[in-house]
Design a protein around this motif. Structure first.
Motif, PDB file in Angstrom:
ATOM      1  N   PRO A 298     -56.940  31.468 -27.681  1.00 51.17           N
ATOM      2  CA  PRO A 298     -56.451  32.546 -27.039  1.00 51.17           C
ATOM      3  C   PRO A 298     -56.609  31.627 -25.506  1.00 51.17           C
ATOM      4  CG  PRO A 298     -57.094  33.598 -29.261  1.00 51.17           C
ATOM      5  CD  PRO A 298     -57.783  32.501 -29.213  1.00 51.17           C
ATOM      6  N   SER A 299     -57.604  31.654 -25.974  1.00 49.54           N
ATOM      7  CA  SER A 299     -58.169  31.384 -23.949  1.00 49.54           C
ATOM      8  C   SER A 299     -56.865  30.178 -23.404  1.00 49.54           C
ATOM      9  CB  SER A 299     -59.610  30.847 -23.914  1.00 49.54           C
ATOM     10  OG  SER A 299     -59.926  29.513 -24.086  1.00 49.54           O
ATOM     11  N   LYS A 300     -56.630  29.432 -24.766  1.00 45.63           N
ATOM     12  CA  LYS A 300     -55.572  28.171 -24.170  1.00 45.63           C
ATOM     13  C   LYS A 300     -53.951  28.915 -24.219  1.00 45.63           C
ATOM     14  CE  LYS A 300     -59.011  24.509 -25.533  1.00 45.63           C
ATOM     15  NZ  LYS A 300     -58.844  23.242 -26.606  1.00 45.63           N
ATOM     16  N   MET A 301     -53.601  29.637 -25.103  1.00 47.16           N
ATOM     17  CA  MET A 301     -52.485  30.098 -25.486  1.00 47.16           C
ATOM     18  C   MET A 301     -52.113  31.337 -24.415  1.00 47.16           C
ATOM     19  SD  MET A 301     -51.220  27.436 -27.142  1.00 47.16           S
ATOM     20  CE  MET A 301     -49.658  27.976 -27.733  1.00 47.16           C
ATOM     21  N   VAL A 302     -53.167  32.083 -24.256  1.00 48.11           N
ATOM     22  CA  VAL A 302     -52.264  33.688 -23.537  1.00 48.11           C
ATOM     23  C   VAL A 302     -51.921  33.188 -22.570  1.00 48.11           C
ATOM     24  CG1 VAL A 302     -53.399  35.836 -23.073  1.00 48.11           C
ATOM     25  CG2 VAL A 302     -53.759  34.879 -25.376  1.00 48.11           C
ATOM     26  N   PRO A 303     -52.700  32.162 -21.365  1.00 47.77           N
ATOM     27  CA  PRO A 303     -52.286  31.432 -20.206  1.00 47.77           C
ATOM     28  C   PRO A 303     -50.496  31.500 -20.197  1.00 47.77           C
ATOM     29  CG  PRO A 303     -54.762  31.328 -20.505  1.00 47.77           C
ATOM     30  CD  PRO A 303     -54.128  31.005 -21.736  1.00 47.77           C
ATOM     31  N   LEU A 304     -50.177  30.458 -21.334  1.00 47.45           N
ATOM     32  CA  LEU A 304     -48.950  29.946 -21.457  1.00 47.45           C
ATOM     33  C   LEU A 304     -48.077  31.016 -21.247  1.00 47.45           C
ATOM     34  CD1 LEU A 304     -49.569  27.029 -23.619  1.00 47.45           C
ATOM     35  CD2 LEU A 304     -49.688  26.817 -21.236  1.00 47.45           C
ATOM     36  N   LYS A 305     -48.628  31.927 -22.332  1.00 45.21           N
ATOM     37  CA  LYS A 305     -47.316  33.161 -22.379  1.00 45.21           C
ATOM     38  C   LYS A 305     -47.800  33.810 -21.125  1.00 45.21           C
ATOM     39  CE  LYS A 305     -47.081  38.203 -24.888  1.00 45.21           C
ATOM     40  NZ  LYS A 305     -48.223  38.522 -23.904  1.00 45.21           N
ATOM     41  N   GLU A 306     -48.722  34.207 -20.060  1.00 40.53           N
ATOM     42  CA  GLU A 306     -48.445  35.283 -18.775  1.00 40.53           C
ATOM     43  C   GLU A 306     -48.233  34.267 -17.914  1.00 40.53           C
ATOM     44  OE1 GLU A 306     -53.138  36.627 -18.863  1.00 40.53           O
ATOM     45  OE2 GLU A 306     -52.382  37.615 -20.523  1.00 40.53           O
ATOM     46  N   GLY A 307     -48.022  33.305 -18.063  1.00 39.70           N
ATOM     47  CA  GLY A 307     -47.716  32.366 -17.068  1.00 39.70           C
ATOM     48  C   GLY A 307     -46.415  32.020 -16.887  1.00 39.70           C
ATOM     49  N   ALA A 308     -45.668  32.308 -17.650  1.00 37.73           N
ATOM     50  CA  ALA A 308     -43.817  32.189 -18.044  1.00 37.73           C
ATOM     51  C   ALA A 308     -43.156  33.265 -17.092  1.00 37.73           C
ATOM     52  CB  ALA A 308     -43.843  32.051 -19.815  1.00 37.73           C
ATOM     53  N   VAL A 309     -42.116  32.856 -16.663  1.00 36.67           N
ATOM     54  CA  VAL A 309     -41.629  33.592 -15.734  1.00 36.67           C
ATOM     55  C   VAL A 309     -40.740  34.249 -16.467  1.00 36.67           C
ATOM     56  CG1 VAL A 309     -39.693  33.789 -13.914  1.00 36.67           C
ATOM     57  CG2 VAL A 309     -41.497  32.092 -14.080  1.00 36.67           C
ATOM     58  N   LEU A 310     -39.584  35.327 -16.906  1.00 38.44           N
ATOM     59  CA  LEU A 310     -38.954  35.561 -17.709  1.00 38.44           C
ATOM     60  C   LEU A 310     -37.406  35.782 -16.451  1.00 38.44           C
ATOM     61  CD1 LEU A 310     -41.028  37.900 -20.277  1.00 38.44           C
ATOM     62  CD2 LEU A 310     -39.409  35.378 -20.599  1.00 38.44           C
ATOM     63  N   PRO A 311     -36.240  36.220 -16.882  1.00 35.90           N
ATOM     64  CA  PRO A 311     -35.879  35.578 -18.580  1.00 35.90           C
ATOM     65  C   PRO A 311     -36.275  34.157 -18.787  1.00 35.90           C
ATOM     66  CG  PRO A 311     -34.335  36.458 -17.655  1.00 35.90           C
ATOM     67  CD  PRO A 311     -35.300  36.780 -16.265  1.00 35.90           C
ATOM     68  N   LEU A 312     -36.295  33.795 -19.820  1.00 35.81           N
ATOM     69  CA  LEU A 312     -36.204  32.331 -20.228  1.00 35.81           C
ATOM     70  C   LEU A 312     -34.756  31.839 -20.187  1.00 35.81           C
ATOM     71  CD1 LEU A 312     -39.055  32.116 -22.915  1.00 35.81           C
ATOM     72  CD2 LEU A 312     -38.846  31.587 -20.117  1.00 35.81           C
ATOM     73  N   ARG A 313     -34.099  30.805 -19.896  1.00 37.71           N
ATOM     74  CA  ARG A 313     -32.983  30.641 -20.334  1.00 37.71           C
ATOM     75  C   ARG A 313     -33.071  28.854 -21.159  1.00 37.71           C
ATOM     76  NH1 ARG A 313     -28.675  32.382 -17.988  1.00 37.71           N
ATOM     77  NH2 ARG A 313     -27.015  31.031 -18.332  1.00 37.71           N
ATOM     78  N   CYS A 314     -32.020  29.282 -22.166  1.00 38.34           N
ATOM     79  CA  CYS A 314     -32.845  27.889 -22.972  1.00 38.34           C
ATOM     80  C   CYS A 314     -31.270  27.646 -23.362  1.00 38.34           C
ATOM     81  CB  CYS A 314     -33.291  28.499 -24.108  1.00 38.34           C
ATOM     82  SG  CYS A 314     -34.885  29.089 -24.470  1.00 38.34           S
ATOM     83  N   GLU A 315     -31.666  26.352 -24.143  1.00 37.12           N
ATOM     84  CA  GLU A 315     -30.017  25.734 -23.429  1.00 37.12           C
ATOM     85  C   GLU A 315     -29.274  25.696 -25.108  1.00 37.12           C
ATOM     86  OE1 GLU A 315     -30.353  21.349 -22.817  1.00 37.12           O
ATOM     87  OE2 GLU A 315     -30.479  22.014 -20.774  1.00 37.12           O
ATOM     88  N   ARG A 316     -27.886  25.840 -25.283  1.00 38.14           N
ATOM     89  CA  ARG A 316     -27.647  25.758 -26.787  1.00 38.14           C
ATOM     90  C   ARG A 316     -27.600  25.091 -27.869  1.00 38.14           C
ATOM     91  NH1 ARG A 316     -21.715  28.511 -26.089  1.00 38.14           N
ATOM     92  NH2 ARG A 316     -22.516  30.539 -25.350  1.00 38.14           N
ATOM     93  N   ALA A 317     -27.831  25.041 -28.702  1.00 35.72           N
ATOM     94  CA  ALA A 317     -28.995  24.073 -29.919  1.00 35.72           C
ATOM     95  C   ALA A 317     -27.842  23.738 -30.712  1.00 35.72           C
ATOM     96  CB  ALA A 317     -29.630  24.708 -29.513  1.00 35.72           C
ATOM     97  N   ALA A 318     -27.653  25.175 -31.737  1.00 35.20           N
ATOM     98  CA  ALA A 318     -26.379  24.766 -33.059  1.00 35.20           C
ATOM     99  C   ALA A 318     -26.370  26.524 -33.076  1.00 35.20           C
ATOM    100  CB  ALA A 318     -27.863  24.475 -34.016  1.00 35.20           C
TER     101      ALA A 318
END
Length: 323
Positions: A298-318
């Motif tokens: 969690p010490s490595k992964m929680v900062p990834l979640k908390e540092g993300a800016v919402l909303p995410l925008r994801c390209e269509r895949a399928a």
């Protein structure tokens, strides 16, 4: 249904399953916007940050702001549920033999941090941490934090009954879910209507493989189901023919747009991706609409979640269900 992996994705599950996103907001492309990120589940209490399944690991994962706690359970000689994963104590401690050879009091005196390594050092050999009881662990986890209990020993019936007694005493059923690689536990916990169960690993694996091998989504899980499987996993494909058999070892990606779409056929299905331990895999899980990821640190992964800016925008895949 336990809220351990509850999320909102643009108000509902999208018609298109998406991949290839960035963990920052963006304006380019025509992808769907995601307004929530996968929760971080502390695997074995946070096995990458402290000795697994110990009160020290739990303490650090709470400090590091993990969302959910995942703990491994076995039964002691005197019938007490305790936190330990391997079949033999020699794998992690300064003792040997199965957990079931020792009482809970004896297990508490062993050093569950004996084999924990940081670089070239073994920091817990000079400051031992014992094997805790499930009761002590539940009391160490904040009451608002969901807990997933991974049942590790057989026979299932005696352990199920012992765990149920603890959950009754601690009034913890509402925040606990049950997972196991052993299908026996789905059967024994079925006797407890308040139990929240992940579907069997066999059922999840079979569905994933059928979709990946283009057999289609013929058996989507029912509504309110919870499923967990590795994002990536080494698999052996065995082919049998008249004069023998052959096998191929592959590194497979199990959660894809097609498999997620299959699992999402019914409403309120929760998906956990196991072994998500880096930024690329977390990004993939986020853009697949995965509800939560099982992470060692969690010490490595929680900062990834908390540092993300919402909303995410994801390209269509399928397209959903696309093969």
């Amino acid at each position: 249904m336990l809220d351990l992996v509850q999320r909102v994705v643009a108000g509902s599950i999208p018609a298109l399953v998406l991949a290839g996103c960035s963990l920052a907001s963006g304006n380019a492309g025509d992808g769907t916007q995601f307004t929530a990120l996968p929760l971080i589940i502390a695997h074995r209490g946070g096995t990458g940050d402290a000795p697994e399944n110990t009160l020290e690991a739990i303490r650090l994962s709470v400090e590091h702001r993990a969302d959910v706690m995942w703990l491994s359970v076995q039964l002691s000689k005197d019938g007490v549920p305790v936190l330990y994963r391997p079949a033999d104590l020699s794998a992690l401690t300064d003792a040997k033999g199965p957990v079931s050879d020792y009482t809970a009091a004896e297990l508490s005196l062993l050093n569950a941090g004996w084999s924990f390594r940081q670089g070239d050092a073994y920091p817990y050999r000079d400051r031992p941490v014992g094997i805790p009881t499930l009761r002590a662990a539940l009391r160490a986890v904040p009451p608002t934090m969901p807990v997933i209990l991974d049942m590790k020993a057989l026979p299932a019936e005696s352990q199920t009954q012992a765990v149920a007694r603890v959950l009754d005493d601690e009034q913890a059923w509402s925040r606990v879910s049950i997972y196991s690689t052993e299908a026996d536990y789905q059967q024994t916990f079925a006797a407890y209507p308040q139990a929240k169960l992940f579907e069997s690993r066999d059922a999840t694996r079979g569905r994933l493989v059928r979709v990946l091998l283009n057999q289609g989504c013929v058996d989507a899980p029912g509504e309110h189901a919870m499923s967990a499987f590795e994002l990536h996993r080494a698999l052996t494909v065995l082919e049998k023919f008249t004069l023998g058999e052959g096998q191929s070892d592959v590194q497979a990606t199990l959660w894809t747009p097609a498999t997620v779409a299959c699992f999402r056929q019914k409403p309120d299905v929760r998906i956990v991706a196991i072994a998500v331990n880096n930024a690329n895999d977390y990004q993939t899980a986020a853009c697949l609409g995965i509800d939560a990821v099982l992470a060692d640190s969690p010490s490595k992964m929680v900062p990834l979640k908390e540092g993300a800016v919402l909303p995410l925008r994801c390209e269509r895949a399928a397209a959903a269900g696309g093969q």
